[in-house]
Design a protein around this motif. Sequence first.
Motif, PDB file in Angstrom:
ATOM      1  N   MET A   1     -66.855  -4.531 -52.392  1.00  0.00           N
ATOM      2  CA  MET A   1     -67.285  -4.720 -53.757  1.00  0.00           C
ATOM      3  C   MET A   1     -68.504  -3.839 -54.018  1.00  0.00           C
ATOM      4  SD  MET A   1     -68.526  -8.168 -55.785  1.00  0.00           S
ATOM      5  CE  MET A   1     -66.928  -8.923 -55.717  1.00  0.00           C
ATOM      6  N   LYS A   2     -68.555  -3.319 -55.230  1.00  0.00           N
ATOM      7  CA  LYS A   2     -69.656  -2.463 -55.642  1.00  0.00           C
ATOM      8  C   LYS A   2     -70.743  -3.314 -56.302  1.00  0.00           C
ATOM      9  CE  LYS A   2     -66.205   1.048 -56.580  1.00  0.00           C
ATOM     10  NZ  LYS A   2     -65.117   0.215 -56.058  1.00  0.00           N
ATOM     11  N   GLY A   3     -71.993  -3.060 -55.933  1.00  0.00           N
ATOM     12  CA  GLY A   3     -73.104  -3.699 -56.609  1.00  0.00           C
ATOM     13  C   GLY A   3     -73.501  -2.871 -57.815  1.00  0.00           C
ATOM     14  N   ILE A   4     -73.934  -3.538 -58.872  1.00  0.00           N
ATOM     15  CA  ILE A   4     -74.322  -2.863 -60.107  1.00  0.00           C
ATOM     16  C   ILE A   4     -75.715  -3.337 -60.488  1.00  0.00           C
ATOM     17  CG2 ILE A   4     -73.788  -2.520 -62.546  1.00  0.00           C
ATOM     18  CD1 ILE A   4     -70.843  -3.258 -61.745  1.00  0.00           C
ATOM     19  N   LEU A   5     -76.609  -2.386 -60.692  1.00  0.00           N
ATOM     20  CA  LEU A   5     -77.961  -2.704 -61.128  1.00  0.00           C
ATOM     21  C   LEU A   5     -78.195  -2.063 -62.486  1.00  0.00           C
ATOM     22  CD1 LEU A   5     -80.689  -4.037 -60.579  1.00  0.00           C
ATOM     23  CD2 LEU A   5     -81.396  -1.905 -59.443  1.00  0.00           C
ATOM     24  N   LEU A   6     -78.532  -2.889 -63.472  1.00  0.00           N
ATOM     25  CA  LEU A   6     -78.838  -2.424 -64.827  1.00  0.00           C
ATOM     26  C   LEU A   6     -80.354  -2.324 -64.942  1.00  0.00           C
ATOM     27  CD1 LEU A   6     -76.455  -4.833 -66.787  1.00  0.00           C
ATOM     28  CD2 LEU A   6     -75.912  -2.649 -65.671  1.00  0.00           C
ATOM     29  N   VAL A   7     -80.861  -1.142 -65.305  1.00  0.00           N
ATOM     30  CA  VAL A   7     -82.300  -0.884 -65.318  1.00  0.00           C
ATOM     31  C   VAL A   7     -82.674  -0.287 -66.675  1.00  0.00           C
ATOM     32  CG1 VAL A   7     -84.190   0.306 -64.146  1.00  0.00           C
ATOM     33  CG2 VAL A   7     -82.167  -0.370 -62.831  1.00  0.00           C
ATOM     34  N   THR A   8     -83.593  -0.985 -67.381  1.00  0.00           N
ATOM     35  CA  THR A   8     -83.943  -0.518 -68.724  1.00  0.00           C
ATOM     36  C   THR A   8     -85.420  -0.748 -69.041  1.00  0.00           C
ATOM     37  OG1 THR A   8     -83.469  -2.666 -69.754  1.00  0.00           O
ATOM     38  CG2 THR A   8     -81.652  -1.066 -69.647  1.00  0.00           C
ATOM     39  N   HIS A   9     -85.833  -0.158 -70.143  1.00  0.00           N
ATOM     40  CA  HIS A   9     -87.114  -0.484 -70.753  1.00  0.00           C
ATOM     41  C   HIS A   9     -86.990  -1.888 -71.343  1.00  0.00           C
ATOM     42  CE1 HIS A   9     -87.145   3.934 -70.902  1.00  0.00           C
ATOM     43  NE2 HIS A   9     -88.461   3.814 -70.803  1.00  0.00           N
ATOM     44  N   THR A  57     -76.206  -5.649 -49.205  1.00  0.00           N
ATOM     45  CA  THR A  57     -75.188  -6.629 -49.580  1.00  0.00           C
ATOM     46  C   THR A  57     -73.859  -5.983 -49.968  1.00  0.00           C
ATOM     47  OG1 THR A  57     -76.943  -8.084 -50.398  1.00  0.00           O
ATOM     48  CG2 THR A  57     -74.696  -8.561 -51.146  1.00  0.00           C
ATOM     49  N   TYR A  58     -73.914  -4.845 -50.652  1.00  0.00           N
ATOM     50  CA  TYR A  58     -72.709  -4.232 -51.218  1.00  0.00           C
ATOM     51  C   TYR A  58     -72.367  -2.920 -50.525  1.00  0.00           C
ATOM     52  CZ  TYR A  58     -73.537  -7.777 -54.694  1.00  0.00           C
ATOM     53  OH  TYR A  58     -73.745  -8.990 -55.302  1.00  0.00           O
ATOM     54  N   ASP A  59     -71.069  -2.632 -50.492  1.00  0.00           N
ATOM     55  CA  ASP A  59     -70.577  -1.403 -49.865  1.00  0.00           C
ATOM     56  C   ASP A  59     -71.075  -0.162 -50.595  1.00  0.00           C
ATOM     57  OD1 ASP A  59     -69.090  -2.980 -48.085  1.00  0.00           O
ATOM     58  OD2 ASP A  59     -67.389  -3.032 -49.462  1.00  0.00           O
ATOM     59  N   GLU A  60     -71.088  -0.256 -51.916  1.00  0.00           N
ATOM     60  CA  GLU A  60     -71.498   0.877 -52.746  1.00  0.00           C
ATOM     61  C   GLU A  60     -72.324   0.353 -53.905  1.00  0.00           C
ATOM     62  OE1 GLU A  60     -68.135   4.037 -52.944  1.00  0.00           O
ATOM     63  OE2 GLU A  60     -67.176   2.067 -52.923  1.00  0.00           O
ATOM     64  N   MET A  61     -73.196   1.216 -54.459  1.00  0.00           N
ATOM     65  CA  MET A  61     -74.083   0.828 -55.557  1.00  0.00           C
ATOM     66  C   MET A  61     -73.918   1.776 -56.735  1.00  0.00           C
ATOM     67  SD  MET A  61     -76.029  -1.821 -55.167  1.00  0.00           S
ATOM     68  CE  MET A  61     -77.045  -1.434 -56.587  1.00  0.00           C
ATOM     69  N   ILE A  62     -73.902   1.169 -57.918  1.00  0.00           N
ATOM     70  CA  ILE A  62     -73.945   1.922 -59.165  1.00  0.00           C
ATOM     71  C   ILE A  62     -75.147   1.408 -59.943  1.00  0.00           C
ATOM     72  CG2 ILE A  62     -72.775   2.498 -61.325  1.00  0.00           C
ATOM     73  CD1 ILE A  62     -70.104   1.929 -59.824  1.00  0.00           C
ATOM     74  N   ILE A  63     -76.027   2.336 -60.314  1.00  0.00           N
ATOM     75  CA  ILE A  63     -77.202   2.000 -61.120  1.00  0.00           C
ATOM     76  C   ILE A  63     -76.955   2.563 -62.513  1.00  0.00           C
ATOM     77  CG2 ILE A  63     -79.700   2.234 -61.355  1.00  0.00           C
ATOM     78  CD1 ILE A  63     -79.688   3.132 -58.340  1.00  0.00           C
ATOM     79  N   VAL A  64     -77.256   1.759 -63.533  1.00  0.00           N
ATOM     80  CA  VAL A  64     -77.088   2.219 -64.914  1.00  0.00           C
ATOM     81  C   VAL A  64     -78.412   2.037 -65.640  1.00  0.00           C
ATOM     82  CG1 VAL A  64     -75.722   2.035 -67.026  1.00  0.00           C
ATOM     83  CG2 VAL A  64     -74.691   1.386 -64.839  1.00  0.00           C
TER      84      VAL A  64
END
Length: 133
Positions: A1-9, A57-64
């Motif tokens: 499963m891919k981990g997703i991190l949402l990063v914003t102002h 924790t996750y196999d792959e990471m996507i940061i947005v």
Amino acid sequence: MKGILLVTHGTLCKGIYESCQMIVGEKENIDTLSLGEEGVELFRKQLEIKLSQMEKTYDEMIIVTDIPNVTPYNECCRYILSHQSSAVLLSGMNLAMIIELAIFASTDMRTEDLCLQVLESAKQSLTKFEKKL
């Protein structure tokens, strides 16, 4: 499963994730991080902690991130380069792309293919209503 991190102002990432949850339900592989008034140094530390935990924790990471070439984006770039991270960084966050990531992040779709699909969906979600007379 891919981990997703949402990063914003500010809290934009939390609002977009809450809206995403209304549509697809809660996703344990999605987390958020906001750049607040506390400043860049604290944000940098929070980002490092969050990403290092998620990468374990996750196999792959996507940061947005919300906007390219500004602090949240730049700090994510800095993390990826300084930690030799394999995380993928996307920018220009909108709800359509986060919904798509939420749906497909748990599939066996290649991360590169998923990112290309998500970017295309994000572009297609931008429209202008034209009143026809």
